[in-house]
Design a protein around this motif. Structure first.
Motif, PDB file in Angstrom:
ATOM      1  N   TYR A 360       0.723  -0.974  -0.097  1.00  0.00           N
ATOM      2  CA  TYR A 360      -0.570  -0.033  -0.066  1.00  0.00           C
ATOM      3  C   TYR A 360       0.974   1.663   0.097  1.00  0.00           C
ATOM      4  O   TYR A 360       1.827   1.029   0.351  1.00  0.00           O
ATOM      5  N   LYS A 365       7.861   1.458   2.356  1.00  0.00           N
ATOM      6  CA  LYS A 365       8.397   0.455   0.987  1.00  0.00           C
ATOM      7  C   LYS A 365      10.089   1.365   0.525  1.00  0.00           C
ATOM      8  O   LYS A 365      10.751   0.508   1.188  1.00  0.00           O
ATOM      9  N   SER A 379      11.482   9.202   0.322  1.00  0.00           N
ATOM     10  CA  SER A 379      10.773   8.515   0.544  1.00  0.00           C
ATOM     11  C   SER A 379      10.405   9.778   1.652  1.00  0.00           C
ATOM     12  O   SER A 379      10.587  10.461   2.541  1.00  0.00           O
ATOM     13  N   ARG A 382       3.535  10.754   2.375  1.00  0.00           N
ATOM     14  CA  ARG A 382       3.002  11.545   1.706  1.00  0.00           C
ATOM     15  C   ARG A 382       2.490  10.638   0.214  1.00  0.00           C
ATOM     16  O   ARG A 382       3.689   9.188   0.040  1.00  0.00           O
ATOM     17  N   THR A 386       6.785   7.502  -4.394  1.00  0.00           N
ATOM     18  CA  THR A 386       7.986   6.522  -6.029  1.00  0.00           C
ATOM     19  C   THR A 386       6.665   6.105  -6.481  1.00  0.00           C
ATOM     20  O   THR A 386       6.052   5.294  -6.678  1.00  0.00           O
ATOM     21  N   GLY A 413       3.597   2.290  -5.396  1.00  0.00           N
ATOM     22  CA  GLY A 413       2.183   1.819  -3.775  1.00  0.00           C
ATOM     23  C   GLY A 413       1.227   1.588  -4.564  1.00  0.00           C
ATOM     24  O   GLY A 413       0.406   2.623  -5.345  1.00  0.00           O
TER      25      GLY A 413
HETATM   26  N1  LIG Z   1       7.404   5.582  12.837  1.00  0.00           N
HETATM   27  C1  LIG Z   1       8.402   4.660  10.937  1.00  0.00           C
HETATM   28  N2  LIG Z   1       7.620   5.283   9.521  1.00  0.00           N
HETATM   29  C2  LIG Z   1       8.756   4.373   8.984  1.00  0.00           C
HETATM   30  C3  LIG Z   1       8.584   3.529   9.555  1.00  0.00           C
HETATM   31  N3  LIG Z   1       8.857   3.504   7.747  1.00  0.00           N
HETATM   32  C4  LIG Z   1       8.368   4.372   6.951  1.00  0.00           C
HETATM   33  N4  LIG Z   1       8.069   5.509   8.290  1.00  0.00           N
HETATM   34  C5  LIG Z   1       7.691   6.757   7.403  1.00  0.00           C
HETATM   35  O1  LIG Z   1       6.131   5.992   6.574  1.00  0.00           O
HETATM   36  C6  LIG Z   1       5.957   7.727   5.054  1.00  0.00           C
HETATM   37  C7  LIG Z   1       6.758   7.256   4.242  1.00  0.00           C
HETATM   38  O2  LIG Z   1       7.353   6.638   4.168  1.00  0.00           O
HETATM   39  P1  LIG Z   1       7.676   5.681   2.314  1.00  0.00           P
HETATM   40  O3  LIG Z   1       8.926   5.191   3.002  1.00  0.00           O
HETATM   41  O4  LIG Z   1       8.156   6.575   1.484  1.00  0.00           O
HETATM   42  O5  LIG Z   1       6.479   4.836   1.943  1.00  0.00           O
HETATM   43  P2  LIG Z   1       6.327   4.027   0.556  1.00  0.00           P
HETATM   44  O6  LIG Z   1       5.792   3.060   0.937  1.00  0.00           O
HETATM   45  O7  LIG Z   1       7.558   4.025  -0.110  1.00  0.00           O
HETATM   46  O8  LIG Z   1       5.664   4.794  -0.093  1.00  0.00           O
HETATM   47  P3  LIG Z   1       5.440   5.690  -1.698  1.00  0.00           P
HETATM   48  O9  LIG Z   1       6.295   5.498  -2.306  1.00  0.00           O
HETATM   49  O10 LIG Z   1       4.535   6.772  -1.589  1.00  0.00           O
HETATM   50  O11 LIG Z   1       3.976   4.497  -1.987  1.00  0.00           O
HETATM   51  C8  LIG Z   1       7.658   8.554   5.826  1.00  0.00           C
HETATM   52  O12 LIG Z   1       7.316   9.285   6.103  1.00  0.00           O
HETATM   53  C9  LIG Z   1       8.187   6.872   6.499  1.00  0.00           C
HETATM   54  O13 LIG Z   1       9.541   8.228   7.315  1.00  0.00           O
HETATM   55  C10 LIG Z   1       8.582   2.720  10.585  1.00  0.00           C
HETATM   56  O14 LIG Z   1       9.111   1.656  10.352  1.00  0.00           O
HETATM   57  N5  LIG Z   1       8.829   3.284  11.500  1.00  0.00           N
END
Ligand SMILES: Nc1nc2c(ncn2[C@@H]2O[C@H](COP(=O)(O)OP(=O)(O)OP(=O)(O)O)[C@@H](O)[C@H]2O)c(=O)[nH]1
Ligand SMILES: [Mg+2]
Length: 540
Positions: A360, A365, A379, A382, A386, A413
């Motif tokens: 999701y 990710k 990351s 938002r 990605t 995502g």
């Molecule tokens: N507290 C916490 N926050 C996290 C963790 N992993 C990611 N985040 C936060 O969650 C948010 C989204 O993280 P991303 O890695 O951009 O998520 P993504 O799945 O790649 O999202 P999209 O590429 O937008 O689909 C960011 O603000 C991160 O800092 C974790 O293990 N703990």
């Protein structure tokens, strides 16, 4: 007419005389310089309202409407709705007497947005000479000032963020589900750069096919938008082109549905030609059936959320040219897809296993990808940060034939009800997943509704016909509620990690190594990997 006056005695006389003669109401639109812009026969609601460019600073329409009533009656509900929806400078009704002389006059203006419950203020009836003495110019200036101030100094925020009123619909999935969806819609608005001014959850079993929520509800939303200083309505459903037009016409607000919002976020986040081509394709495919005359609200309030991206200037070009453009973008996507597949073949030749991170949007990710592959992918907190898949190598504890090297791929995502246009347009990107040896399904365990999101992702993966085995990983363990996390671990037999703190990543790598090692990917009995949930694997 003198610009400051609401009406002159002479004009009132002429209007009533003519009205009585023809037996119909007459209405005039008068601009701020006192010029009559339009003369029409009929009631206020029948008066054609020209589209005005308007001054950038003006939040009112810039025209007042003066009309006659053949029967002695004050401003009608329709009159006031016309005033409100069009944000007229003022509305005036003059009763006519049978002899053709003007009788009582009635004046109404919008209420300042700060007055919580009132949309308009109606003056006590007065005689025409009294009306002539009202300094309407001054009142309009005062109202404009109030409107510019907004409700409590919002002007600063306005410049950067559009304010939106959200409309969720509970179509029988239950209140909890509807609220989760509404929360997600708010998250989408935020990711698109907007601010949520108000959200409303509509329970409705029988949807009104013309307006989705019904006229009464729309009126309520317009009033809400006015008081909350919002000019955007966002619906948590895909609106048909006819519905979008109807709602725009009835509310005079900019109207977006969930799909448009998602497309807008994709457009904002598209970096590089590959992502841009795919986003433009998705936007055009969405727009094509919706081309026929977008409402005037759209042209009046143009810009902002829902209008961005490579496709924005294309709205005006005709269908034919859009079709040509779509065809050429389709070819570009095919080309991208071919190139990507060659890169993958070379990779497969090297027989290094590929672990694709799926899940999701906002599950973490990219953060996990960075932690595992020592990378620096974007990351952000938002949705859909990605869009372009990135592949980097990483190392696993060496086990069996796989050796120690592994390739991680970070991907776009997913979201529930992912717009079809996006799935088609992003096929080059999503094909990446077919050749992966393992789909690592990253789940945000810290947010309510994780099981629904897991199901939504599984459905999309199934819909894409993806065969690689899937491994659920619970992320954000550092923030998750311990009890909820325990429940999720049991439910999915999954490892819990924190990509942010690095907690339990070594255990995850060990699991990956074990899962990749087995030639059939079936965990052996007594193998701890068996407890790590190979969800969706055929034959397991
Ligand atoms: N507290 C916490 N926050 C996290 C963790 N992993 C990611 N985040 C936060 O969650 C948010 C989204 O993280 P991303 O890695 O951009 O998520 P993504 O799945 O790649 O999202 P999209 O590429 O937008 O689909 C960011 O603000 C991160 O800092 C974790 O293990 N703990
Ligand atoms: Mg990401």
């Amino acid at each position: 007419m003198p610009p400051e006056a609401a009406l002159t005695n002479d004009l009132a006389r002429a209007m009533s005389q003519l009205s009585v003669e023809i037996g119909r109401g007459i209405s005039l639109l008068i601009d701020r310089r006192g010029r009559v812009v339009t003369v029409a026969v009929g009631d206020a609601a029948d008066t054609p309202l020209p589209v005005l460019a308007g001054e950038a600073t003006s939040r009112l329409y810039g025209l007042r409407l003066v009309h006659t009533h053949l029967k002695p009656a004050g401003l009608s509900g329709d009159d006031l709705t016309t005033l409100f929806l069009n944000r007229l400078d003022a509305i005036v009704a003059i009763e006519t007497e049978s002899g053709g002389l003007p009788g009582q006059a009635h004046l109404a203006q919008l209420a300042p947005p700060t007055s919580e419950d009132e949309d308009w203020t109606v003056e006590a009836p007065m005689a025409v000479p009294a009306l002539e003495r009202v300094d309407l110019g001054e009142r309009i200036r005062a109202l404009e000032e109030e409107l510019a101030r907004g409700t409590g100094g919002r002007e600063v925020a306005r410049s950067s963020a559009e304010r939106a009123v959200l409309i969720g619909l509970d179509a029988g999935d239950g209140l909890v589900e509807a609220e989760l969806r509404l929360g997600e819609l708010a998250e989408l608005v935020r990711s698109a750069g907007g601010t949520v001014a108000w959200s409303s959850l509509q329970q409705r079993n029988h949807q009104d096919h013309k307006t989705l929520v019904g006229r009464g509800k729309l009126n309520e939303l317009v009033s809400r938008a006015y008081h909350e200083d919002a000019d955007l309505l966002v619906f948590d459903r895909e609106l048909s082109p006819a519905q979008a037009r109807e709602i725009e016409a009835l509310t005079r607000l900019k109207v977006l549905d969930r799909t448009q919002l998602i497309l807008d976020i994709f457009a904002q986040n598209a970096r590089g030609r590959e992502a841009q081509v795919q986003v433009e394709l998705a936007q055009l495919q969405y727009q094509l059936p919706r081309l026929a005359g977008r409402g005037r609200a759209m042209s009046r309030l143009g810009g902002g959320i829902g209008t961005r991206g490579p496709g924005e200037t294309k709205l005006e070009v005709d269908r034919r040219r859009i079709r040509d453009r779509i065809a050429s973008l389709e070819r570009a996507v095919d080309e991208i897809s071919r190139r990507r597949s060659e890169t993958r073949k070379r990779r497969t030749g090297a027989s290094t296993p590929v672990v694709a991170l799926v899940g999701y949007t906002n599950a973490g990710k990219s953060t996990l990808f960075n932690a595992l592959a020592k990378e620096d992918a974007i990351s952000r907190n938002r949705l859909f940060a990605t869009l372009r898949p990135t592949t980097r190598e990483g190392w696993l504890p060496a086990l069996g034939e796989w050796g120690a090297k592994v390739l991680y791929t970070d991907t776009v995502g997913f979201i529930r009800d992912l717009p079809e246009e996006l799935v088609n347009a992003f096929r080059a990107t999503l094909e990446e997943l077919h050749d992966a040896d393992l789909l690592m399904h990253v789940v945000d365990a810290a947010q309510p509704g994780a099981p629904e999101r897991v199901d939504a992702v599984q459905r999309i993966l199934d819909g894409l016909g993806l065969e690689p085995p899937r491994l659920v990983v619970l992320n954000k363990a550092d923030r998750a509620d311990a009890e909820v996390l325990a429940g999720l671990r049991q439910r999915y037999g999954a490892t819990a990690v924190s990509a942010r703190t690095g907690d339990n990543l070594e255990a995850l790598k060990a699991t990956l190594a074990r899962v990749l090692e087995g030639p059939t990917h079936v965990p052996l009995p007594d193998d701890p990997a068996a407890s790590y949930g190979l969800a969706g694997h055929r034959g397991s």
